[in-house]
Design an enzyme around this catalytic site. Structure first.
Site, PDB file in Angstrom:
ATOM      1  N   HIS A  50       0.846  -1.208   0.000  1.00 41.00           N
ATOM      2  CA  HIS A  50       0.000   0.000   0.000  1.00 41.00           C
ATOM      3  C   HIS A  50       0.883   1.261   0.000  1.00 41.00           C
ATOM      4  O   HIS A  50       0.587   2.240  -0.674  1.00 41.00           O
ATOM      5  CB  HIS A  50      -0.866   0.063   1.269  1.00 41.00           C
ATOM      6  CG  HIS A  50      -1.870  -1.038   1.410  1.00 41.00           C
ATOM      7  ND1 HIS A  50      -1.791  -1.989   2.397  1.00 41.00           N
ATOM      8  CD2 HIS A  50      -3.007  -1.311   0.722  1.00 41.00           C
ATOM      9  CE1 HIS A  50      -2.820  -2.804   2.310  1.00 41.00           C
ATOM     10  NE2 HIS A  50      -3.579  -2.429   1.307  1.00 41.00           N
ATOM     11  N   LYS A  71      -1.355  -6.142  -7.991  1.00 42.64           N
ATOM     12  CA  LYS A  71      -1.669  -7.334  -7.192  1.00 42.64           C
ATOM     13  C   LYS A  71      -3.135  -7.769  -7.406  1.00 42.64           C
ATOM     14  O   LYS A  71      -3.443  -8.941  -7.494  1.00 42.64           O
ATOM     15  CB  LYS A  71      -1.401  -6.989  -5.724  1.00 42.64           C
ATOM     16  CG  LYS A  71      -2.179  -7.726  -4.682  1.00 42.64           C
ATOM     17  CD  LYS A  71      -1.570  -9.057  -4.409  1.00 42.64           C
ATOM     18  CE  LYS A  71      -2.181  -9.822  -3.261  1.00 42.64           C
ATOM     19  NZ  LYS A  71      -3.556  -9.593  -2.954  1.00 42.64           N
TER      20      LYS A  71
HETATM   21  P1  AMP Z   1      -6.756  -3.235  -0.271  1.00 42.27           P
HETATM   22  O1  AMP Z   1      -6.524  -2.502   0.987  1.00 42.27           O
HETATM   23  O2  AMP Z   1      -6.444  -4.692  -0.195  1.00 42.27           O
HETATM   24  O3  AMP Z   1      -8.100  -2.938  -0.886  1.00 42.27           O
HETATM   25  O4  AMP Z   1      -5.686  -2.660  -1.300  1.00 42.27           O
HETATM   26  C1  AMP Z   1      -5.610  -1.294  -1.591  1.00 42.27           C
HETATM   27  C2  AMP Z   1      -4.742  -1.083  -2.798  1.00 42.27           C
HETATM   28  O5  AMP Z   1      -3.433  -1.576  -2.522  1.00 42.27           O
HETATM   29  C3  AMP Z   1      -5.244  -1.842  -4.024  1.00 42.27           C
HETATM   30  O6  AMP Z   1      -5.062  -1.027  -5.175  1.00 42.27           O
HETATM   31  C4  AMP Z   1      -4.343  -3.039  -4.062  1.00 42.27           C
HETATM   32  O7  AMP Z   1      -4.182  -3.588  -5.358  1.00 42.27           O
HETATM   33  C5  AMP Z   1      -3.043  -2.460  -3.558  1.00 42.27           C
HETATM   34  N1  AMP Z   1      -2.178  -3.508  -3.039  1.00 42.27           N
HETATM   35  C6  AMP Z   1      -2.513  -4.481  -2.149  1.00 42.27           C
HETATM   36  N2  AMP Z   1      -1.476  -5.326  -1.958  1.00 42.27           N
HETATM   37  C7  AMP Z   1      -0.473  -4.876  -2.749  1.00 42.27           C
HETATM   38  C8  AMP Z   1       0.861  -5.330  -3.007  1.00 42.27           C
HETATM   39  N3  AMP Z   1       1.363  -6.403  -2.415  1.00 42.27           N
HETATM   40  N4  AMP Z   1       1.623  -4.618  -3.871  1.00 42.27           N
HETATM   41  C9  AMP Z   1       1.101  -3.516  -4.483  1.00 42.27           C
HETATM   42  N5  AMP Z   1      -0.139  -3.040  -4.282  1.00 42.27           N
HETATM   43  C10 AMP Z   1      -0.922  -3.711  -3.440  1.00 42.27           C
END
Ligand code: AMP
Length: 280
Positions: free
Chosen positions: A37, A149
């Site tokens: 993130h 991801k």
């Molecule tokens: P989430 O909190 O899981 O909804 O993720 C928020 C954002 O962070 C989304 O755009 C995800 O794709 C991105 N994200 C989550 N995990 C990763 C990771 N390991 N590497 C890069 N971006 C990520």
């Protein structure tokens, strides 16, 4: 660091900032932040004057038997982290700030949203697109940052922006991985130590699958191989598919030599569902 709780208040703040000539970057998250993130936050801070991080566990994108109740929530720690990485606003509405009691309006994609993760999580992408659209309307960003991801999610958001002629740029950021290759995810914390060790198989299998497909094996043969290898470490393959990057439609049989693809995988380690992908 400003903490904002309602879409109205965010709209007011952004209006002021935009009229002062500042550019706005938005990083939508559900919190429980990790380095993946924070890569998005850093990228936004390097490209935009103001970086807004939204932290909202969106009930609309969780199925009935999913982890909405147990999803980790730690607003205070998250706010400190994003400030360190260059954000100046955290938007953390509660559910009632975000959705009217009688909320009736949704955004849905009637094609790719039903494939892959969408086939196993009915309504999931409708929930994602609806909340992302609401966040875009509240934050009016010049750019919004999403992780590779969640490949299908980022693809669908790009498609929504294109289909609706939305005037903002979607920036996709590479997947941040642990040293052994496991893609970082807030859900990795659910894994037992043994499951955590086995979870490295997700990425390892993707890499092996890439080699095998490029050497001419068919998707179905590779899928069976992966299911077998995951079974050995006590995990269950939910799906493995190969999609053309352009339209995200599934490729069957052998790959075309000049094709551009993404390998998509979801697997269960106990009750924890992990997803990953690899472009080839
Ligand atoms: P989430 O909190 O899981 O909804 O993720 C928020 C954002 O962070 C989304 O755009 C995800 O794709 C991105 N994200 C989550 N995990 C990763 C990771 N390991 N590497 C890069 N971006 C990520």
């Amino acid at each position: 660091m400003k903490l904002i709780r309602s879409a109205r208040a965010l709209q007011r703040l952004v209006k002021e900032q935009r009229s002062a000539g500042l550019t706005v970057g938005l990083v939508p998250t559900m919190g429980a932040l990790h380095q993946g993130h924070l890569d998005l936050v850093k990228r936004s801070a390097s490209q935009c004057d103001v970086t807004i991080v939204s932290i909202f566990v969106n009930p609309l994108q969780f199925g009935k038997n999913e982890d909405l109740g147990s999803y980790p929530r730690r607003l205070k720690e998250d706010s400190i982290l994003v400030e360190k990485h260059g954000a100046s606003v955290v938007f953390a509405p509660n559910v009632h700030d975000m959705y009217e009691q009688n909320h009736q309006t949704y955004i849905y994609n009637n094609s790719v949203a039903d494939l892959y993760c969408g086939a196993y999580r009915p309504g999931h992408f409708q929930g994602v697109l609806t909340v992302v659209a609401k966040l875009f309307l509240a934050a009016e960003p010049d750019r919004a940052y999403f992780g590779r991801k969640d490949y299908q999610q980022a693809w669908l958001i790009r498609k929504m922006v294109k289909d609706l002629n939305w005037n903002l740029r979607i920036v996709m950021v590479s997947t941040r991985r642990e040293n052994d290759g496991l893609a970082m995810s807030s859900r990795n914390e659910y894994l037992s130590p043994e499951q955590r060790q086995s979870a490295v198989q997700v990425y390892q299998n993707l890499r092996q699958a890439k080699d095998d497909l490029q050497r001419g094996k068919s998707v179905s043969v590779v899928r069976k191989q992966i299911a077998r290898k995951l079974k050995v470490v006590g995990a269950d393959l939910q799906y493995f598919e190969v999609a053309e990057r352009e339209n995200l439609l599934a490729q069957k049989g052998k790959l075309k030599t000049d094709g551009k693809y993404v390998l998509l995988i979801a697997a269960y380690f106990g009750t924890t569902r992990l997803i990953d992908n690899l472009e080839i």
